[in-house]
Structure formats: C-alpha cells, structure tokens
Design a protein around this motif. Structure first.
Motif, PDB file in Angstrom:
ATOM      1  N   VAL A 127       0.768  -1.216   0.013  1.00 25.70           N
ATOM      2  CA  VAL A 127       0.152  -0.037  -0.071  1.00 25.70           C
ATOM      3  C   VAL A 127       0.832   1.197   0.035  1.00 25.70           C
ATOM      4  O   VAL A 127       1.846   1.351   0.938  1.00 25.70           O
ATOM      5  CB  VAL A 127      -1.041   0.020   1.186  1.00 25.70           C
ATOM      6  N   ASP A 139      -0.076  -2.124  -4.743  1.00 26.56           N
ATOM      7  CA  ASP A 139      -1.382  -3.061  -5.051  1.00 26.56           C
ATOM      8  C   ASP A 139      -2.530  -1.748  -4.871  1.00 26.56           C
ATOM      9  O   ASP A 139      -3.797  -2.192  -5.178  1.00 26.56           O
ATOM     10  CB  ASP A 139      -1.631  -4.168  -4.098  1.00 26.56           C
ATOM     11  N   CYS A 140      -2.303  -0.807  -3.820  1.00 28.48           N
ATOM     12  CA  CYS A 140      -3.707   0.217  -3.366  1.00 28.48           C
ATOM     13  C   CYS A 140      -2.964   1.269  -2.894  1.00 28.48           C
ATOM     14  O   CYS A 140      -1.517   1.517  -2.546  1.00 28.48           O
ATOM     15  CB  CYS A 140      -4.189  -0.638  -2.092  1.00 28.48           C
ATOM     16  N   ARG A 177      -5.521   4.338 -11.045  1.00 28.73           N
ATOM     17  CA  ARG A 177      -6.733   3.550 -10.357  1.00 28.73           C
ATOM     18  C   ARG A 177      -7.549   3.508 -11.636  1.00 28.73           C
ATOM     19  O   ARG A 177      -8.101   2.319 -11.776  1.00 28.73           O
ATOM     20  CB  ARG A 177      -7.296   4.587  -9.578  1.00 28.73           C
ATOM     21  N   ARG A 205      -6.453  -0.412  -9.807  1.00 29.07           N
ATOM     22  CA  ARG A 205      -6.246  -0.410  -8.344  1.00 29.07           C
ATOM     23  C   ARG A 205      -6.891   0.332  -7.513  1.00 29.07           C
ATOM     24  O   ARG A 205      -7.360   1.408  -7.813  1.00 29.07           O
ATOM     25  CB  ARG A 205      -4.769  -0.125  -8.254  1.00 29.07           C
ATOM     26  N   ARG A 206      -7.250  -0.015  -6.255  1.00 33.24           N
ATOM     27  CA  ARG A 206      -7.918   0.509  -5.306  1.00 33.24           C
ATOM     28  C   ARG A 206      -7.415   1.889  -4.740  1.00 33.24           C
ATOM     29  O   ARG A 206      -6.056   1.801  -4.516  1.00 33.24           O
ATOM     30  CB  ARG A 206      -8.393  -0.261  -3.961  1.00 33.24           C
ATOM     31  N   VAL A 217      -8.205  -4.566   1.973  1.00 35.41           N
ATOM     32  CA  VAL A 217      -6.879  -5.023   1.036  1.00 35.41           C
ATOM     33  C   VAL A 217      -6.924  -6.756   1.046  1.00 35.41           C
ATOM     34  O   VAL A 217      -6.787  -7.241   0.056  1.00 35.41           O
ATOM     35  CB  VAL A 217      -5.519  -4.644   1.590  1.00 35.41           C
TER      36      VAL A 217
END
Length: 350
Positions: free
Chosen positions: A8, A61-62, A88, A93-94, A135
């Motif tokens: 993250v 990943d985020c 994003r 991706r968040r 996540v």
C-alpha cells in the motif's frame, strides 16, 4: 516460498507524519500489509520523483492518500493525487482517501468512499484495521446461522447438498437410460471443489478461515493435479461464486480466505465427523456447573475439550451467537470467549 504481503502506497503531507501517518504505517505492517511511505523508502542520493512514482506508486497494489488542510499547500502532493488517480483508472487499483480534521473530499475523489479519522494514534490504528480488512478482502458480513429446527424443511444446507451427492437422479421415463448422479456440489466444478477442500484443510490446520497464505494451498492443489494457471483459475471461479476471497500483489495471489458460505459448503467433505464434532462442542459448553455457565470460556479450550478442530468450534459458536443461543466476547490477544449459554442447546445433542 513465502507469499509477498500486499503493498500500500501511503501519500501524505510531512506535517502529518508523527501524529498519524507513521502510526498508521506501523499498524498496517502488524496486520500483514506492507506500507510504502516516503520517510522509510527515500534514501540520501535517491532521485525523488523516480523513487516515489516508479518504485513506490508503480509497485503498489493500493493507494492510501492521507488528506488534510496541509495537503493542499504542497503541489508535490497534488502530483501524487494525480498519479494515484491515473493508476486507479488505468489498472483498476484501489484508492482510499483518508480525511483528517474534517477535511472535505477533493472533487477528483468525491465518487470514492472515504475513511474519516482524527489525528491520533488510536484513530490511526482503527484506520489501519479498516484498510487491512479491505486489502485482504475480509468479508464484514456476519455468518448466516443454520435454519432452526422449526423452519421449513425445503432449505438446503451444505450437509444436505453433500448427502444428495450420493443419491442418483431417477432417469427420465422416456429415455429408459441409467440413473444420473448429481455433481458433488451443484454449480461448482470438480477442480474448483478440489481447491476449496485444500483451502479448508489449510484453514483447519490454522484454526481460522483466513487470511491464509496462498503458497501452501497452491502447492497442495498442484500435487492434486491443479498446476499453474489451473489453480489460479479455480480460485477466480470460487471468488465469483462467493466461496473464497483473495488478495493479490504484483499480479500474484498473496492471501486467500474462505467465506462463511465456502466454509459451510466444503466443511462436510473436509471434516468426516463434522456433525458429531459440533455435538461434542455443544456438550462441552453445557457440561459445566450451572453457576459457571455465564462465565467466559475460550474457544480453543472448548475445541480441545470436545476433541474438535478449532475452526469447527469457532464457526459453530458464531452460528449459535447469531441465533441468540449464546454471546461471544472478544478478549485480549484475539481470544474469543463464550458467555450466557442457553440451556435450550441441550436439544441439539439429544
């Protein structure tokens, strides 16, 4: 090979580091999430833009953007907002906005659900728990209890579905052909079911439905003939069916978990004496002096007394609590205590 934890990227104003961002990053690390923060990653002599955007944002990943009134005064941070927004949209991706001090959501992020927090270590820990749940793909919904005895008998439980697997369909009269057999679980292909059982065995060994490291589940599936993309495809099918969840990092699966429905569907096949084990857990609950029945009792202790897997005891107690037959209390160190056990449970073991 140990799976890589999800990464993250945490964007923030330097002034927010001590009171919120560093406690948030440390709490995320304690919850199995690798937090990429500038003050830990950028070293003397590094090219700042390359380090932040290429090594930080491109590998995340985020994205978590900690927004405060201090954020708006720094154009460098506005670039990070733009970079996270582009990634994003392009990669899916968040992006999680964390709003401090009553900060209003920037117009570019108003379509996203934000997380609001105070500028305290306790609030940072709570925010980290919410981010880690997201996540890791944790399911926030309570487990659905088995239907009570007086409910209509048309409801099909996982055990009933498993039992039906051994009963043939009668052949249609017009064909005269041999009887057909039901698939083991309607709508679940055999490779997917095999992966579900391997995840269940890992969950039973660990005593929790997840998060479970993907590597041992995948390796067990490979020994069962699900090599390479086959196991990843089976996982995606189980996710689509609502039986498992997974967290991915860098295109690879890091963690997986059973949903309550996935546990109920697969447990009868993974625990041969499942119903007897449940009865033993209930008997262990009831076989206590009346004056101690309202006192707390640890789930692991109950499982040991009943000679039952901890996961079976934990899921059964969650179902009983949902049905109002007892109360579950969360103790220190992640312990689950049981209290206020209803004597009416005796009918379940007679």
């Amino acid at each position: 090979m140990t799976p890589q934890p999800p990464r993250v990227f945490v964007g923030h104003a330097s002034a927010d580091r001590d009171a919120f961002v560093e406690p948030l990053a440390r709490a995320l690390a304690g919850l199995g999430v690798q937090a990429w923060v500038e003050f830990w990653e950028v070293r003397l002599g590094d090219r700042l833009a390359h380090t932040v955007f290429d090594r930080g944002m491109d590998t995340a990943d985020c994205f978590v953007l900690v927004l405060s009134d201090r954020w708006t005064k720094d154009p460098w941070l506005a670039d990070q907002l733009d970079g996270a927004t582009v990634r994003r949209i392009e990669d899916g991706r968040r992006l999680i906005p964390v709003l401090l001090d009553g900060m209003r959501t920037p117009p570019a992020l108003r379509h996203l659900v934000p997380l609001r927090a105070d500028r305290t270590a306790a609030a940072a820990a709570g925010a980290a728990a919410a981010i880690a749940d997201t996540v890791h793909g944790a399911d926030p919904r309570p487990p659905v209890a088995a239907p009570p005895g007086y409910a209509a008998t048309g409801a099909r439980t996982a055990a009933a579905v498993a039992e039906a697997a051994d009963r043939p369909f009668p052949a249609p009269a017009r064909t005269g052909g041999p009887p057909r057999r039901r698939p083991p679980f309607p709508g679940v292909a055999a490779p997917d079911l095999a992966l579900l059982h391997h995840a269940l065995r890992e969950a039973l060994a660990r005593g929790v439905p997840g998060p479970l490291p993907w590597a041992p589940v995948r390796e067990a599936a490979e020994r069962d003939g699900l090599a390479g993309e086959a196991s990843a495809g089976a996982l995606r099918s189980l996710e689509a069916a609502g039986l498992m969840t997974a967290a991915r990092g860098g295109g690879a699966v890091a963690w997986c978990a059973l949903t309550p429905h996935g546990y109920r569907l697969g447990a009868p096949g993974a625990v041969p004496d499942l119903e007897d084990a449940k009865r033993r857990v209930i008997a262990a609950l009831l076989n206590r002096p009346p004056d101690h029945r309202s006192a707390g009792r640890d789930t692991a202790e109950l499982a040991e007394t009943a000679d039952a897997p901890v996961l079976v005891a934990d899921r059964l107690l969650a179902d009983l609590a949902e049905a109002g037959h007892l109360r579950l209390l969360r103790g220190a160190g992640g312990r689950t205590l049981v209290a206020d056990v209803s004597p009416l449970l005796a009918r379940w073991i007679t």
